[in-house]
Design a protein around this motif. Structure first.
Motif, PDB file in Angstrom:
ATOM      1  N   GLU A  43       9.892  14.787  -7.599  1.00 20.59           N
ATOM      2  CA  GLU A  43      10.623  13.799  -8.414  1.00 20.59           C
ATOM      3  C   GLU A  43      11.203  14.449  -9.668  1.00 20.59           C
ATOM      4  O   GLU A  43      12.325  14.178 -10.068  1.00 20.59           O
ATOM      5  CB  GLU A  43       9.684  12.658  -8.826  1.00 20.59           C
ATOM      6  CG  GLU A  43       9.483  11.639  -7.720  1.00 20.59           C
ATOM      7  CD  GLU A  43       8.349  10.681  -8.024  1.00 20.59           C
ATOM      8  OE1 GLU A  43       7.912  10.614  -9.190  1.00 20.59           O
ATOM      9  OE2 GLU A  43       7.889  10.017  -7.079  1.00 20.59           O
ATOM     10  N   TRP A  44      10.418  15.317 -10.296  1.00 18.51           N
ATOM     11  CA  TRP A  44      10.877  16.009 -11.512  1.00 18.51           C
ATOM     12  C   TRP A  44      12.106  16.865 -11.198  1.00 18.51           C
ATOM     13  O   TRP A  44      13.085  16.864 -11.940  1.00 18.51           O
ATOM     14  CB  TRP A  44       9.744  16.876 -12.061  1.00 18.51           C
ATOM     15  CG  TRP A  44       9.950  17.311 -13.482  1.00 18.51           C
ATOM     16  CD1 TRP A  44       9.491  16.699 -14.597  1.00 18.51           C
ATOM     17  CD2 TRP A  44      10.683  18.464 -13.939  1.00 18.51           C
ATOM     18  NE1 TRP A  44       9.887  17.380 -15.720  1.00 18.51           N
ATOM     19  CE2 TRP A  44      10.618  18.472 -15.357  1.00 18.51           C
ATOM     20  CE3 TRP A  44      11.387  19.486 -13.307  1.00 18.51           C
ATOM     21  CZ2 TRP A  44      11.212  19.457 -16.136  1.00 18.51           C
ATOM     22  CZ3 TRP A  44      11.995  20.468 -14.087  1.00 18.51           C
ATOM     23  CH2 TRP A  44      11.906  20.440 -15.483  1.00 18.51           C
ATOM     24  N   LYS A  45      12.046  17.549 -10.040  1.00 20.96           N
ATOM     25  CA  LYS A  45      13.172  18.409  -9.645  1.00 20.96           C
ATOM     26  C   LYS A  45      14.435  17.572  -9.424  1.00 20.96           C
ATOM     27  O   LYS A  45      15.538  17.996  -9.771  1.00 20.96           O
ATOM     28  CB  LYS A  45      12.823  19.170  -8.364  1.00 20.96           C
ATOM     29  CG  LYS A  45      11.874  20.347  -8.580  1.00 20.96           C
ATOM     30  CD  LYS A  45      11.582  21.029  -7.262  1.00 20.96           C
ATOM     31  CE  LYS A  45      10.657  22.210  -7.451  1.00 20.96           C
ATOM     32  NZ  LYS A  45      10.242  22.802  -6.178  1.00 20.96           N
ATOM     33  N   GLN A  46      14.251  16.390  -8.827  1.00 20.27           N
ATOM     34  CA  GLN A  46      15.407  15.519  -8.584  1.00 20.27           C
ATOM     35  C   GLN A  46      16.045  15.067  -9.898  1.00 20.27           C
ATOM     36  O   GLN A  46      17.257  14.974 -10.013  1.00 20.27           O
ATOM     37  CB  GLN A  46      14.968  14.278  -7.798  1.00 20.27           C
ATOM     38  CG  GLN A  46      14.482  14.567  -6.385  1.00 20.27           C
ATOM     39  CD  GLN A  46      15.593  15.119  -5.501  1.00 20.27           C
ATOM     40  OE1 GLN A  46      16.685  14.580  -5.463  1.00 20.27           O
ATOM     41  NE2 GLN A  46      15.321  16.226  -4.815  1.00 20.27           N
ATOM     42  N   GLN A  47      15.188  14.814 -10.887  1.00 17.48           N
ATOM     43  CA  GLN A  47      15.692  14.299 -12.170  1.00 17.48           C
ATOM     44  C   GLN A  47      16.307  15.400 -13.044  1.00 17.48           C
ATOM     45  O   GLN A  47      17.145  15.125 -13.888  1.00 17.48           O
ATOM     46  CB  GLN A  47      14.559  13.626 -12.944  1.00 17.48           C
ATOM     47  CG  GLN A  47      14.150  12.283 -12.373  1.00 17.48           C
ATOM     48  CD  GLN A  47      12.832  11.809 -12.936  1.00 17.48           C
ATOM     49  OE1 GLN A  47      12.263  12.421 -13.833  1.00 17.48           O
ATOM     50  NE2 GLN A  47      12.328  10.725 -12.388  1.00 17.48           N
ATOM     51  N   HIS A  48      15.832  16.641 -12.891  1.00 20.93           N
ATOM     52  CA  HIS A  48      16.280  17.728 -13.767  1.00 20.93           C
ATOM     53  C   HIS A  48      16.889  18.856 -12.933  1.00 20.93           C
ATOM     54  O   HIS A  48      16.269  19.917 -12.770  1.00 20.93           O
ATOM     55  CB  HIS A  48      15.118  18.273 -14.600  1.00 20.93           C
ATOM     56  CG  HIS A  48      14.394  17.214 -15.384  1.00 20.93           C
ATOM     57  ND1 HIS A  48      13.342  16.500 -14.880  1.00 20.93           N
ATOM     58  CD2 HIS A  48      14.597  16.745 -16.635  1.00 20.93           C
ATOM     59  CE1 HIS A  48      12.913  15.634 -15.786  1.00 20.93           C
ATOM     60  NE2 HIS A  48      13.658  15.755 -16.864  1.00 20.93           N
ATOM     61  N   GLY A  49      18.090  18.596 -12.422  1.00 17.52           N
ATOM     62  CA  GLY A  49      18.735  19.551 -11.519  1.00 17.52           C
ATOM     63  C   GLY A  49      19.026  20.895 -12.174  1.00 17.52           C
ATOM     64  O   GLY A  49      18.689  21.952 -11.631  1.00 17.52           O
ATOM     65  N   THR A  50      19.622  20.871 -13.375  1.00 18.29           N
ATOM     66  CA  THR A  50      20.006  22.124 -14.037  1.00 18.29           C
ATOM     67  C   THR A  50      18.761  22.934 -14.396  1.00 18.29           C
ATOM     68  O   THR A  50      18.706  24.145 -14.156  1.00 18.29           O
ATOM     69  CB  THR A  50      20.806  21.809 -15.330  1.00 18.29           C
ATOM     70  OG1 THR A  50      21.765  20.824 -15.020  1.00 18.29           O
ATOM     71  CG2 THR A  50      21.477  23.041 -15.879  1.00 18.29           C
ATOM     72  N   ALA A  51      17.782  22.257 -14.971  1.00 20.82           N
ATOM     73  CA  ALA A  51      16.546  22.955 -15.356  1.00 20.82           C
ATOM     74  C   ALA A  51      15.875  23.558 -14.124  1.00 20.82           C
ATOM     75  O   ALA A  51      15.378  24.689 -14.167  1.00 20.82           O
ATOM     76  CB  ALA A  51      15.603  21.986 -16.056  1.00 20.82           C
ATOM     77  N   THR A  52      15.900  22.824 -13.010  1.00 20.01           N
ATOM     78  CA  THR A  52      15.280  23.318 -11.772  1.00 20.01           C
ATOM     79  C   THR A  52      15.962  24.601 -11.310  1.00 20.01           C
ATOM     80  O   THR A  52      15.284  25.562 -10.920  1.00 20.01           O
ATOM     81  CB  THR A  52      15.365  22.229 -10.670  1.00 20.01           C
ATOM     82  OG1 THR A  52      14.725  21.066 -11.162  1.00 20.01           O
ATOM     83  CG2 THR A  52      14.702  22.674  -9.389  1.00 20.01           C
ATOM     84  N   ARG A  53      17.317  24.604 -11.372  1.00 21.81           N
ATOM     85  CA  ARG A  53      18.056  25.806 -10.959  1.00 21.81           C
ATOM     86  C   ARG A  53      17.677  27.006 -11.823  1.00 21.81           C
ATOM     87  O   ARG A  53      17.574  28.127 -11.354  1.00 21.81           O
ATOM     88  CB  ARG A  53      19.568  25.552 -11.050  1.00 21.81           C
ATOM     89  CG  ARG A  53      20.134  24.891  -9.793  1.00 21.81           C
ATOM     90  CD  ARG A  53      21.657  24.955  -9.770  1.00 21.81           C
ATOM     91  NE  ARG A  53      22.271  24.243 -10.881  1.00 21.81           N
ATOM     92  CZ  ARG A  53      22.439  22.923 -10.914  1.00 21.81           C
ATOM     93  NH1 ARG A  53      22.068  22.182  -9.894  1.00 21.81           N
ATOM     94  NH2 ARG A  53      22.994  22.343 -11.951  1.00 21.81           N
ATOM     95  N   LEU A  54      17.448  26.776 -13.113  1.00 21.89           N
ATOM     96  CA  LEU A  54      17.085  27.876 -14.021  1.00 21.89           C
ATOM     97  C   LEU A  54      15.635  28.314 -13.813  1.00 21.89           C
ATOM     98  O   LEU A  54      15.295  29.488 -13.966  1.00 21.89           O
ATOM     99  CB  LEU A  54      17.266  27.433 -15.481  1.00 21.89           C
ATOM    100  CG  LEU A  54      18.701  27.190 -15.943  1.00 21.89           C
ATOM    101  CD1 LEU A  54      18.707  26.540 -17.314  1.00 21.89           C
ATOM    102  CD2 LEU A  54      19.480  28.504 -15.989  1.00 21.89           C
ATOM    103  N   LEU A  55      14.797  27.347 -13.452  1.00 17.81           N
ATOM    104  CA  LEU A  55      13.362  27.641 -13.365  1.00 17.81           C
ATOM    105  C   LEU A  55      12.967  28.299 -12.046  1.00 17.81           C
ATOM    106  O   LEU A  55      12.015  29.088 -12.011  1.00 17.81           O
ATOM    107  CB  LEU A  55      12.555  26.349 -13.539  1.00 17.81           C
ATOM    108  CG  LEU A  55      12.502  25.800 -14.965  1.00 17.81           C
ATOM    109  CD1 LEU A  55      12.014  24.364 -14.969  1.00 17.81           C
ATOM    110  CD2 LEU A  55      11.600  26.663 -15.840  1.00 17.81           C
ATOM    111  N   LEU A  56      13.677  27.977 -10.975  1.00 17.53           N
ATOM    112  CA  LEU A  56      13.262  28.490  -9.663  1.00 17.53           C
ATOM    113  C   LEU A  56      13.203  30.024  -9.588  1.00 17.53           C
ATOM    114  O   LEU A  56      12.227  30.572  -9.069  1.00 17.53           O
ATOM    115  CB  LEU A  56      14.169  27.923  -8.560  1.00 17.53           C
ATOM    116  CG  LEU A  56      13.826  26.490  -8.128  1.00 17.53           C
ATOM    117  CD1 LEU A  56      14.844  25.968  -7.127  1.00 17.53           C
ATOM    118  CD2 LEU A  56      12.418  26.397  -7.548  1.00 17.53           C
ATOM    119  N   PRO A  57      14.221  30.752 -10.133  1.00 15.25           N
ATOM    120  CA  PRO A  57      14.142  32.220 -10.027  1.00 15.25           C
ATOM    121  C   PRO A  57      12.943  32.831 -10.757  1.00 15.25           C
ATOM    122  O   PRO A  57      12.502  33.924 -10.397  1.00 15.25           O
ATOM    123  CB  PRO A  57      15.461  32.700 -10.678  1.00 15.25           C
ATOM    124  CG  PRO A  57      16.333  31.515 -10.725  1.00 15.25           C
ATOM    125  CD  PRO A  57      15.477  30.316 -10.757  1.00 15.25           C
TER     126      PRO A  57
END
Lengths: 270, 387
Positions: free
Chosen positions: B51-65
């Motif tokens: 759910e957090w990933k769905q809500q924070h798309g940009t942050a998720t893209r930065l955090l995944l790597p």
């Protein structure tokens, strides 16, 4: 008994508030006698806070460290008690009380807002480690809160001195006090973390789970370790370290009170 | 000076630099900040993270790597800890080799120095203990119903998580839950929880009582009680639908604490593609057609059940008191016995004792390191005071 508690709750709030107002008035008028009266009122507020905690303890049958209401009351009591004790020993400046008062109001206000039906002490709390962990947590908080108060006074020293000259102690003195309080805070926080880890191992099987509250606790600890290192090796002092001390209080506030809004955790927060 | 200007010395001094300490601590602060804000795997349910990933798309893209959703197990965090370990080790070595252990002249300076050395050694021991825990720990969360053993539950062993450096895959013990007890105070609050268990690891066999804060150690494995809940016996027979009969003690999850405690879960129906949603009421009353939980005491236990379909549609809710049968959408559902389940954390952690030792030494070291400063503070206050 509940009525007596209500009376002592509002007496505590009133006395802390009156002490703050009196201190502010005496500070502006540069009256030593007025500040002494403010200190006396603070002692009376502490007395009311102590009676309130004692009554609550007797009524619930467990130390006031279980629910949010009890934890706020204990935090306010511990902060003011520690300040008054070391102020009595003339180890910290009285003027810190001016900034500790708003912190205490917030604690009491938060306590009032989080009043709930009495909760019996759950099985997880039935261990002596709880007393050690919570006591040292509050002592560490009180030290850091005083250090932050010192830091904030350093940051606004110029402005305060321009409007109210010769009221504040020299910034070097505030800086030294702030540093010493952070040293005490780090020692107490280490004991808090160690006892918490031992308790967590007994209660949950793991000494560290990286739960959000634990991560924030580590974060604040690292921040103060950083403070001690930059002071020692980069010779950062005065405003630079004052910023860290003040920012530390923000991190602590989040780790003590913000967690219940940020993320669910196994660790019950205040 | 013990060291002269050779490459090894320069290298050691470089690694021992206090500036490196500051950089590493600053990095650790940033990473801890990420870990404190972003939901972490293993701490929160996968659904919360999703759910957090769905809500924070940009942050998720930065955090995944940077492995931001498991930051405390990420290469960046581990590298920081590794560098801090080397930094602390070399700093202590350089200090001892250059200046000796007790080269200071005054007692206060000697005390500070001793504190400094013990403190840095205890940090090394703490980091080492953490790595031992991460590498060699075995941990698992086991749920057993009264009268059953973990051998009866085939899904239990995969829940034991092994550290990557452990040679032994898992400790093939057996745990049978004889009895689970939960004492309720003021009708709502669980105040005492205990589980009586039979532990077997041939040739050893022992009966023990495990309570909250009172773990039991057996064959170097610590058994900690985490939760007790209810497991109603659910007997399902199909009248018209092609669903095989089912007779099981279904462990209902416990949600919330104290007066907010709720007991409910979802039972997937075999080959049905649907699920039964089951809520358990230890005591209840009906008010205005609504079922209301009145306490946690077992006065008139009942289940509230309904079937939920894949498209979200639901059958009407039915109340099912113990011993009775209800018919839902062609299924006869009976609430038979009521048992309890207990959840245990089962842990082997060789790193714990190392970390514990480091804690105690670090407290002693901090007191040694800073006690002269505190004494100076007290002396100063006695001579002229601050206020």
């Amino acid at each position: 008994m509940e009525q007596a508690e209500t009376i002592f709750f509002w007496s505590t709030v009133f006395l802390y508030m009156a002490s703050f107002m009196q201190h502010l008035r005496a500070f502006i008028r540069q009256s030593d006698k007025g500040i002494k009266i403010a200190m006396g009122m603070l002692w009376m507020g502490l007395g009311a806070n102590t009676v309130l905690l004692a009554l609550h303890w007797i009524r619930t049958g467990h130390p006031p460290v279980v629910d949010s209401y009890e934890l706020q009351l204990s935090a306010a009591w511990c902060t003011i008690l520690l300040f008054l004790l070391i102020e009595k020993a003339r180890m910290v400046e009285r003027v810190l009380a001016l900034l500790l008062a708003p912190i205490t109001f917030l604690l009491m206000g938060n306590a009032y807002a989080s009043q709930a039906p009495d909760t019996p002490m759950g099985p997880v709390y039935a261990t002596p480690w709880m007393i050690v962990h919570v006591t040292f947590a509050w002592i560490a908080f009180a030290n850091y809160a005083m250090a932050a108060a010192g830091g904030i006074l350093i940051l606004f020293y110029g402005t305060a001195d321009r409007y109210f000259p010769n009221r504040l102690p020299p910034p070097e003195q505030l800086d030294r006090t702030s540093y010493r309080l952070i040293v005490l805070g780090v020692v107490n926080q280490t004991i808090m973390l160690a006892s918490g880890a031992i308790w967590a191992k007994k209660a949950w099987g793991h000494y560290w789970t990286w739960a959000p509250l634990e991560a924030w606790s580590l974060l604040s600890y690292l921040l103060y370790v950083f403070y001690l290192h930059v002071r020692r090796f980069l010779n950062w002092k005065m405003k630079k370290t004052a910023w860290i001390a003040a920012f530390g209080l923000v991190v602590l506030t989040i780790s003590y009170w913000g967690m219940k809004w940020l993320a669910p955790s196994l660790h019950p927060g205040p | 000076m013990f060291f002269d200007s050779n490459i090894l010395t320069k290298g050691l001094k470089g690694i021992a630099s206090p500036y490196l300490t500051l950089i590493v601590v600053a990095f650790l602060i940033v990473l801890s900040l990420i870990g404190a804000i972003v939901p972490q795997q293993g701490v929160l349910e996968q659904t919360s993270i999703y759910e957090w990933k769905q809500q924070h798309g940009t942050a998720t893209r930065l955090l995944l790597p940077i492995n931001g959703f498991a930051i405390f197990h990420s290469p960046a965090f581990l590298i920081c800890l590794g560098v801090l370990f080397l930094n602390t080790l070399s700093c202590t070595l350089v200090s001892v080799l250059n200046d000796g252990l007790f080269s200071e002249k005054t007692l206060a300076s000697q005390t500070r120095r001793l504190g400094f050395i013990i403190l840095h050694l205890s940090i090394l021991v703490c980091i080492f203990g953490g790595f031992v825990s991460a590498g060699f720990r075995m941990s698992g969360h086991l749920i057993v119903t009264e009268g059953q053993s973990i051998k009866d539950q085939h899904h239990v062993y995969p829940k034991l998580v092994e550290g990557p450096l452990r040679k032994e895959l898992y400790n093939r013990f057996s745990l049978e839950l004889l009895d689970a007890q939960i004492d309720i105070e003021k009708e709502w609050f669980p105040v005492k929880q205990e589980a009586s268990v039979l532990l077997t690891h041939p040739p050893s066999k022992v009966q023990a009582t495990i309570g909250f804060n009172y773990p039991f150690k057996f064959n170097n494995t610590i058994f900690t009680l985490r939760e007790i809940g209810y497991a109603p016996q659910i007997i399902i027979k199909s009248q018209s639908r092609r669903i095989p009969p089912l007779n099981t003690f279904f462990s209902l999850q416990v949600w919330g604490f104290n007066e907010d405690r709720e007991h409910y879960d979802f039972l997937p129906l075999p080959s049905g593609g649907t699920r039964l949603v089951i809520t358990f009421y230890p005591s209840y009353e009906i008010r205005d057609g609504e079922i209301i939980k009145t306490s946690e005491d077992l006065n008139n236990p009942a289940l509230l059940i309904y079937e939920e379909f894949n498209d979200g549609k639901q059958t009407p809710k039915q109340l099912l008191p113990q011993g009775e049968t209800a018919t839902i959408n062609g299924l006869d559902i009976q609430f038979g016995e009521l048992r309890q389940w207990a959840a245990f954390q089962v842990v082997q952690d060789p790193g714990y004792i190392i970390v514990c030792i480091s804690f105690w030494f670090s407290i002693i070291a901090l007191i040694l390191r800073y006690s002269p400063d505190i004494l100076d503070w007290i002396k100063e206050s006695k001579s002229h005071g601050t206020s």
